[in-house]
Design an enzyme around this catalytic site. Structure first.
Site, PDB file in Angstrom:
ATOM      1  N   HIS A   8       0.754  -1.209   0.149  1.00 48.53           N
ATOM      2  CA  HIS A   8       0.059   0.206  -0.033  1.00 48.53           C
ATOM      3  C   HIS A   8       0.818   1.327   0.060  1.00 48.53           C
ATOM      4  O   HIS A   8       1.488   1.569   0.868  1.00 48.53           O
ATOM      5  CB  HIS A   8      -0.913  -0.292   1.319  1.00 48.53           C
ATOM      6  N   HIS A  51      -1.017  10.953  -2.436  1.00 47.42           N
ATOM      7  CA  HIS A  51      -2.238  10.540  -1.844  1.00 47.42           C
ATOM      8  C   HIS A  51      -3.178  11.712  -1.548  1.00 47.42           C
ATOM      9  O   HIS A  51      -4.349  11.920  -1.920  1.00 47.42           O
ATOM     10  CB  HIS A  51      -2.123   9.619  -0.782  1.00 47.42           C
TER      11      HIS A  51
END
Length: 259
Positions: A8, A51
Site C-alpha cells: 500500500h 495520496h
C-alpha cells in the site's frame, strides 16, 4: 496462503509513502506481487504519485496538487517527514513509477479524484500506461465511478475496479454495470461467501488496509483469491514464513529478510 500481497503506497510502514524509496523497499520483499499507488494531476497536467489532495502532510510544501506545477512539486522534499534517512525523496511522476516497476510488479493505480476535479486525468494516465506498454500489468481503481466509466470508454481493454468501504446489497450488480474486474474493499466488509461470489463472476477482491497478522490470516482463510493490501508486507511475509515456508525446500533463502 496463496493470496497475493499488495504494498500500500509502497512499503509505507517503513518508508515515506508513494516515493521511490517506498517502492524499492517493497520490491525487495519476495512476497510483494503488486504496488498500490495514487495518481493526481498537477496544474500543468503531469500525472504525479501522491495520496492527499494537498501536499502539506507528506512534503515540505503547501497547497493543493491541482494548483501546483510539476516543477513546484518536484522541488519539495517528500521524505524528511518520515525520517532524516529519507531526506531528498521527491514526489515521483507516474512515468517514473511505471519505468521502475515494469516487468517486476503489477500496479493498482488509484485515480485520486472527486467529481470533475481533474478533467483529463483518465486520458493522461492511460496515455502513460500505453507509452510503457503496461496495459496488461495495471488495474485502474477509484472511489469515483465516473472516472472508471471514462477510463473504459477511452480504453475498453483496461481493467478497472471500484474502491469502497461498505458492502451495499447491489454492489455486485453495480460492479458488473461498470465493467469492473476488480474490487478494492475495506477488509471488514468482506466475507467468504461474498469473496466466492465475486470470484465466480470474474471479479478479484482486494482487502484494504490490513496490517495485523490475525486479520491477514482470517482473510487468507476466506478465499485464496483475496489480495491483501498492506502497509506492512513484512508482516504478511512473516505469516507466510511461519505457516508455509517450512514445507518449502528453498524457504531459507528468504528467511533472513524478515528478521
Amino acid at each position: 496462503m496463496n493470496n497475493l500481497c499488495v504494498a500500500h503506497r509502497g512499503f509505507s510502514a517503513k518508508a515515506p509513502e508513494n516515493t521511490r524509496a517506498a517502492f524499492k523497499m517493497a520490491m525487495d520483499v519476495p512476497y510483494v506481487n503488486w504496488l498500490e499507488i495514487d495518481v493526481q494531476l498537477t496544474r500543468d497536467g503531469v500525472p504525479v504519485v501522491i495520496h492527499d489532495f494537498s501536499v502539506d502532510r507528506t512534503t515540505t510544501g503547501k497547497g493543493k496538487v491541482k494548483d501546483l506545477t510539476w516543477q513546484e512539486i518536484r522541488a519539495m522534499d517528500a521524505g524528511i517527514w518520515k525520517g532524516k534517512e529519507f531526506q531528498g525523496e521527491q514526489v515521483p511522476s507516474l512515468d517514473e513509477v511505471l519505468q521502475l516497476v515494469k516487468g517486476r510488479l503489477k500496479l493498482n493505480i488509484e485515480l485520486k479524484t472527486s467529481g470533475e476535479m481533474y478533467p483529463g486525468l483518465e486520458e493522461k494516465v492511460l496515455d502513460r500506461i500505453r507509452a510503457h506498454n503496461m496495459l496488461p500489468e495495471v488495474v485502474l481503481t477509484s472511489f469515483e465511478p465516473k472516472a472508471l466509466l471514462r477510463a473504459k470508454e477511452l480504453e475498453p481493454r483496461v481493467n478497472v475496479g471500484l474502491i469502497i468501504d461498505a458492502h451495499p446489497r447491489d454492489l455486485l450488480s453495480r460492479l458488473k454495470k461498470m465493467g469492473c474486474t476488480f474490487l478494492s474493499i475495506g477488509y471488514s466488509h468482506l466475507d467468504a461467501a461474498f469473496a466466492s461470489e465475486l470470484h465466480r463472476n470474474g471479479i478479484t477482491p482486494m482487502a484494504w488496509t490490513v496490517d495485523d497478522r490475525r486479520s491477514m490470516a482470517a482473510l487468507a482463510r476466506m478465499h485464496p483469491e483475496i489480495m491483501i493490501c498492506t502497509n506492512r508486507p513484512d508482516t504478511w511475509g512473516q505469516l507466510f514464513l511461519n505457516l508455509i515456508a517450512p514445507r518449502i525446500p528453498f524457504w531459507r533463502k528468504w528467511k533472513g529478510w524478515f528478521r
